[in-house]
Design a protein around this motif. Structure first.
Motif, PDB file in Angstrom:
ATOM      1  N   ARG A   1       0.820  -1.204   0.000  1.00  0.00           N
ATOM      2  CA  ARG A   1       0.000   0.000   0.000  1.00  0.00           C
ATOM      3  C   ARG A   1       0.864   1.268   0.000  1.00  0.00           C
ATOM      4  O   ARG A   1       0.632   2.189  -0.766  1.00  0.00           O
ATOM      5  CB  ARG A   1      -0.933  -0.015   1.212  1.00  0.00           C
ATOM      6  N   ILE A   2       1.898   1.295   0.853  1.00  0.00           N
ATOM      7  CA  ILE A   2       2.737   2.487   0.976  1.00  0.00           C
ATOM      8  C   ILE A   2       3.583   2.707  -0.271  1.00  0.00           C
ATOM      9  O   ILE A   2       3.731   3.829  -0.744  1.00  0.00           O
ATOM     10  CB  ILE A   2       3.643   2.387   2.227  1.00  0.00           C
ATOM     11  N   PHE A   3       4.153   1.644  -0.806  1.00  0.00           N
ATOM     12  CA  PHE A   3       5.078   1.765  -1.935  1.00  0.00           C
ATOM     13  C   PHE A   3       4.440   1.346  -3.258  1.00  0.00           C
ATOM     14  O   PHE A   3       5.134   0.934  -4.182  1.00  0.00           O
ATOM     15  CB  PHE A   3       6.339   0.939  -1.664  1.00  0.00           C
ATOM     16  N   SER A   4       3.117   1.484  -3.368  1.00  0.00           N
ATOM     17  CA  SER A   4       2.416   1.046  -4.584  1.00  0.00           C
ATOM     18  C   SER A   4       2.874   1.814  -5.823  1.00  0.00           C
ATOM     19  O   SER A   4       2.998   1.234  -6.900  1.00  0.00           O
ATOM     20  CB  SER A   4       0.901   1.200  -4.399  1.00  0.00           C
ATOM     21  N   ARG A   5       3.158   3.126  -5.674  1.00  0.00           N
ATOM     22  CA  ARG A   5       3.580   3.908  -6.844  1.00  0.00           C
ATOM     23  C   ARG A   5       4.973   3.501  -7.298  1.00  0.00           C
ATOM     24  O   ARG A   5       5.254   3.479  -8.497  1.00  0.00           O
ATOM     25  CB  ARG A   5       3.516   5.400  -6.533  1.00  0.00           C
ATOM     26  N   TYR A   6       5.866   3.202  -6.366  1.00  0.00           N
ATOM     27  CA  TYR A   6       7.196   2.715  -6.738  1.00  0.00           C
ATOM     28  C   TYR A   6       7.073   1.394  -7.496  1.00  0.00           C
ATOM     29  O   TYR A   6       7.683   1.209  -8.550  1.00  0.00           O
ATOM     30  CB  TYR A   6       8.055   2.470  -5.480  1.00  0.00           C
ATOM     31  N   ILE A   7       6.273   0.473  -6.943  1.00  0.00           N
ATOM     32  CA  ILE A   7       6.110  -0.859  -7.542  1.00  0.00           C
ATOM     33  C   ILE A   7       5.456  -0.736  -8.916  1.00  0.00           C
ATOM     34  O   ILE A   7       5.843  -1.423  -9.872  1.00  0.00           O
ATOM     35  CB  ILE A   7       5.290  -1.763  -6.598  1.00  0.00           C
ATOM     36  N   LEU A   8       4.469   0.163  -9.034  1.00  0.00           N
ATOM     37  CA  LEU A   8       3.781   0.372 -10.310  1.00  0.00           C
ATOM     38  C   LEU A   8       4.748   0.864 -11.388  1.00  0.00           C
ATOM     39  O   LEU A   8       4.648   0.494 -12.554  1.00  0.00           O
ATOM     40  CB  LEU A   8       2.639   1.379 -10.118  1.00  0.00           C
ATOM     41  N   ARG A   9       5.721   1.700 -11.001  1.00  0.00           N
ATOM     42  CA  ARG A   9       6.712   2.220 -11.948  1.00  0.00           C
ATOM     43  C   ARG A   9       7.820   1.222 -12.241  1.00  0.00           C
ATOM     44  O   ARG A   9       8.690   1.492 -13.060  1.00  0.00           O
ATOM     45  CB  ARG A   9       7.332   3.502 -11.412  1.00  0.00           C
ATOM     46  N   GLY A  10       7.834   0.086 -11.539  1.00  0.00           N
ATOM     47  CA  GLY A  10       8.846  -0.929 -11.787  1.00  0.00           C
ATOM     48  C   GLY A  10      10.109  -0.762 -10.961  1.00  0.00           C
ATOM     49  O   GLY A  10      11.182  -1.233 -11.356  1.00  0.00           O
ATOM     50  N   LEU A  11       9.999  -0.095  -9.814  1.00  0.00           N
ATOM     51  CA  LEU A  11      11.159   0.111  -8.951  1.00  0.00           C
ATOM     52  C   LEU A  11      10.895  -0.516  -7.595  1.00  0.00           C
ATOM     53  O   LEU A  11       9.895  -0.216  -6.951  1.00  0.00           O
ATOM     54  CB  LEU A  11      11.439   1.614  -8.773  1.00  0.00           C
ATOM     55  N   ASP A  12      11.794  -1.395  -7.178  1.00  0.00           N
ATOM     56  CA  ASP A  12      11.732  -1.940  -5.831  1.00  0.00           C
ATOM     57  C   ASP A  12      12.309  -0.878  -4.900  1.00  0.00           C
ATOM     58  O   ASP A  12      13.462  -0.477  -5.065  1.00  0.00           O
ATOM     59  CB  ASP A  12      12.552  -3.229  -5.753  1.00  0.00           C
ATOM     60  N   PRO A  13      11.539  -0.380  -3.919  1.00  0.00           N
ATOM     61  CA  PRO A  13      12.049   0.707  -3.077  1.00  0.00           C
ATOM     62  C   PRO A  13      13.320   0.345  -2.314  1.00  0.00           C
ATOM     63  O   PRO A  13      14.085   1.229  -1.937  1.00  0.00           O
ATOM     64  CB  PRO A  13      10.888   1.010  -2.125  1.00  0.00           C
ATOM     65  N   LYS A  14      13.575  -0.924  -2.135  1.00  0.00           N
ATOM     66  CA  LYS A  14      14.809  -1.340  -1.453  1.00  0.00           C
ATOM     67  C   LYS A  14      16.034  -1.107  -2.331  1.00  0.00           C
ATOM     68  O   LYS A  14      17.156  -1.085  -1.849  1.00  0.00           O
ATOM     69  CB  LYS A  14      14.712  -2.813  -1.044  1.00  0.00           C
ATOM     70  N   ASP A  15      15.820  -0.934  -3.632  1.00  0.00           N
ATOM     71  CA  ASP A  15      16.917  -0.686  -4.575  1.00  0.00           C
ATOM     72  C   ASP A  15      17.092   0.794  -4.896  1.00  0.00           C
ATOM     73  O   ASP A  15      17.808   1.147  -5.824  1.00  0.00           O
ATOM     74  CB  ASP A  15      16.662  -1.440  -5.891  1.00  0.00           C
ATOM     75  N   LEU A  16      16.449   1.676  -4.130  1.00  0.00           N
ATOM     76  CA  LEU A  16      16.494   3.109  -4.423  1.00  0.00           C
ATOM     77  C   LEU A  16      17.910   3.685  -4.429  1.00  0.00           C
ATOM     78  O   LEU A  16      18.254   4.451  -5.333  1.00  0.00           O
ATOM     79  CB  LEU A  16      15.600   3.889  -3.458  1.00  0.00           C
ATOM     80  N   PRO A  17      18.806   3.335  -3.471  1.00  0.00           N
ATOM     81  CA  PRO A  17      20.167   3.913  -3.517  1.00  0.00           C
ATOM     82  C   PRO A  17      20.933   3.592  -4.806  1.00  0.00           C
ATOM     83  O   PRO A  17      21.570   4.464  -5.395  1.00  0.00           O
ATOM     84  CB  PRO A  17      20.852   3.310  -2.292  1.00  0.00           C
ATOM     85  N   SER A  18      20.856   2.351  -5.273  1.00  0.00           N
ATOM     86  CA  SER A  18      21.560   2.004  -6.511  1.00  0.00           C
ATOM     87  C   SER A  18      20.888   2.652  -7.723  1.00  0.00           C
ATOM     88  O   SER A  18      21.560   3.090  -8.661  1.00  0.00           O
ATOM     89  CB  SER A  18      21.621   0.483  -6.688  1.00  0.00           C
ATOM     90  N   HIS A  19      19.555   2.753  -7.675  1.00  0.00           N
ATOM     91  CA  HIS A  19      18.827   3.419  -8.761  1.00  0.00           C
ATOM     92  C   HIS A  19      19.207   4.899  -8.824  1.00  0.00           C
ATOM     93  O   HIS A  19      19.403   5.455  -9.910  1.00  0.00           O
ATOM     94  CB  HIS A  19      17.319   3.254  -8.545  1.00  0.00           C
TER      95      HIS A  19
END
Length: 194
Positions: free
Chosen positions: A164-182
């Motif tokens: 629910r919290i990270f639905s927009r990240y997941i929808l865009r194809g980004l795992d929020p745990k990978d944000l630093p490398s992204h």
């Protein structure tokens, strides 16, 4: 509203709370280029402005929606997006011949950890000289490490809340745990822009 023969109506933009004319007057006296940062509910706008008697001239600008063409899949108004937008605007300002600027944060109240300072840090790291004093900016927040750690914690505790919290990240194809490398990938692609 006050009345009487000695009452003077304030300027419209002052009444609406949009312009602090005292700050504006100090910018005019300095005669330096300004970096203007505005953060909306969804986006970040960074502009380098040059003073002109007929009206300010925008020398270079960057908008957080432009980060999409560099591959950015995160939010467009968080600390990381502020830094990247500031960096992009700073690179464009250098190409336009601006090497020094004064920070203009408008009516925003400067507080510790404010996103305005992340945009300024991005412009400074791009090579533009901007005096901001001893403001501390966290490198972990710049790369989004705090988001990745929170996502990891929430995913373990409550997978439904994570979705629910990270639905927009997941929808865009980004795992929020990978944000630093992204973040690092997007920053390197911005640096590669000519």
């Amino acid at each position: 509203m006050a009345q009487g023969p000695n009452y003077k109506v304030k300027f419209r933009r002052r009444r609406e709370g949009k312009t602090n004319y005292y700050k504006r007057y100090t910018y005019v006296l300095n005669r330096t280029d300004r970096i203007v940062i505005r953060i909306t509910n969804k986006h970040v706008i960074v502009q380098f402005m040059r003073l002109n008697p007929k009206g300010d001239i925008t020398v270079s600008a960057a908008h957080s929606t432009e980060l999409r063409k560099f591959g950015w899949k995160g939010d467009e108004n968080n600390s990381s997006a502020c830094y990247l937008t500031g960096y992009l605007a700073g690179m464009r300002a250098k190409k336009s011949g601006i090497t020094k600027a004064t920070a203009d944060i408008g009516l925003f109240t400067p507080t510790v950890g404010a996103r305005v300072f992340y945009a300024l840090k991005g412009a400074i790291d791009s090579g533009v000289e901007i005096p901001i004093g001893d403001v501390q900016v966290s490198n972990d927040r710049i790369v989004g490490k705090h988001v990745a750690e929170y996502a990891k914690k929430i995913e373990q505790e409550d997978p439904e809340k994570y979705k629910r919290i990270f639905s927009r990240y997941i929808l865009r194809g980004l795992d929020p745990k990978d944000l630093p490398s992204h973040f690092k990938d997007v920053l390197s692609s911005i640096k590669g822009e000519k």
